[in-house]
Motif scaffolding. Structure first.
Motif, PDB file in Angstrom:
ATOM      1  N   TYR A  30       0.737  -1.042   0.033  1.00  0.00           N
ATOM      2  CA  TYR A  30       0.218   0.050  -0.028  1.00  0.00           C
ATOM      3  C   TYR A  30       0.845   1.201   0.093  1.00  0.00           C
ATOM      4  CZ  TYR A  30      -3.885  -3.326   1.067  1.00  0.00           C
ATOM      5  OH  TYR A  30      -4.581  -4.217   1.161  1.00  0.00           O
ATOM      6  N   CYS A  33      -0.514   4.513   1.601  1.00  0.00           N
ATOM      7  CA  CYS A  33      -0.817   4.785   3.087  1.00  0.00           C
ATOM      8  C   CYS A  33       0.596   5.399   3.690  1.00  0.00           C
ATOM      9  CB  CYS A  33      -0.822   3.339   3.527  1.00  0.00           C
ATOM     10  SG  CYS A  33      -1.277   3.404   5.136  1.00  0.00           S
ATOM     11  N   ALA A  83      -4.426  -5.606   6.431  1.00  0.00           N
ATOM     12  CA  ALA A  83      -4.778  -4.898   5.085  1.00  0.00           C
ATOM     13  C   ALA A  83      -5.763  -4.220   5.437  1.00  0.00           C
ATOM     14  CB  ALA A  83      -5.059  -6.150   4.022  1.00  0.00           C
ATOM     15  N   LYS A  84      -7.161  -4.712   6.089  1.00  0.00           N
ATOM     16  CA  LYS A  84      -8.127  -4.123   6.747  1.00  0.00           C
ATOM     17  C   LYS A  84      -7.990  -2.746   7.525  1.00  0.00           C
ATOM     18  CE  LYS A  84     -11.374  -7.775   6.975  1.00  0.00           C
ATOM     19  NZ  LYS A  84     -12.451  -8.410   8.051  1.00  0.00           N
ATOM     20  N   GLU A  87      -6.314  -0.033   5.161  1.00  0.00           N
ATOM     21  CA  GLU A  87      -7.550   0.425   4.375  1.00  0.00           C
ATOM     22  C   GLU A  87      -8.400   1.616   5.078  1.00  0.00           C
ATOM     23  OE1 GLU A  87      -9.567  -2.512   2.117  1.00  0.00           O
ATOM     24  OE2 GLU A  87      -7.786  -3.449   1.277  1.00  0.00           O
ATOM     25  N   SER A  90      -5.997   4.526   5.952  1.00  0.00           N
ATOM     26  CA  SER A  90      -5.719   5.402   4.873  1.00  0.00           C
ATOM     27  C   SER A  90      -6.779   6.307   4.470  1.00  0.00           C
ATOM     28  CB  SER A  90      -5.069   4.821   3.621  1.00  0.00           C
ATOM     29  OG  SER A  90      -4.980   3.416   3.709  1.00  0.00           O
ATOM     30  N   ALA A  91      -8.037   5.510   4.707  1.00  0.00           N
ATOM     31  CA  ALA A  91      -9.261   6.264   4.148  1.00  0.00           C
ATOM     32  C   ALA A  91      -9.623   7.349   5.519  1.00  0.00           C
ATOM     33  CB  ALA A  91     -10.454   5.407   3.994  1.00  0.00           C
TER      34      ALA A  91
END
Ligand SMILES: [Zn+2]
Length: 99
Positions: A30, A33, A83-84, A87, A90-91
């Motif tokens: 990522y 990120c 990974a979750k 995400e 980063s959001a």
């Protein structure tokens, strides 16, 4: 210091080491990120909240083997949760986006 606290000090959640050991590897996938200390800590905490804790008393020399064994046993689950978490963080980073 009371006795309860002394017992806590001897306990170690091996899952922490497993997650921290895999964090950078998953982050490599990522590139967008943020990798600052705050985001890395948020990612690790989010992932750990979704993984079973494995507490054990720490005996020197034993930690490395235990972490190695758990890394293998929980590899897929740990990577999925990291990974979750990446995400999510980063959001919604807790700081201003940096250029
Ligand atoms: Zn950050």
């Amino acid at each position: 210091m009371n006795e309860g606290w002394e017992i806590m000090m001897e306990l170690k959640n091996f899952m922490e080491d497993v997650v921290l050991g895999k964090l950078d590897k998953v982050l490599d996938q990522y590139p967008d990120c943020c990798r600052c200390d705050q985001c890395r800590r948020d990612i690790a905490i989010l992932a750990l909240n979704h993984l079973p804790a494995h507490y054990s008393s720490t005996e020197k020399g034993e930690i490395f083997t235990r972490v190695q064994a758990m890394s293998l046993e929980y590899e897929v689950e740990v990577i999925q949760q990291i990974a979750k978490a990446i995400e999510l963080v980063s959001a919604h980073p807790r700081h201003e986006k940096r250029a």
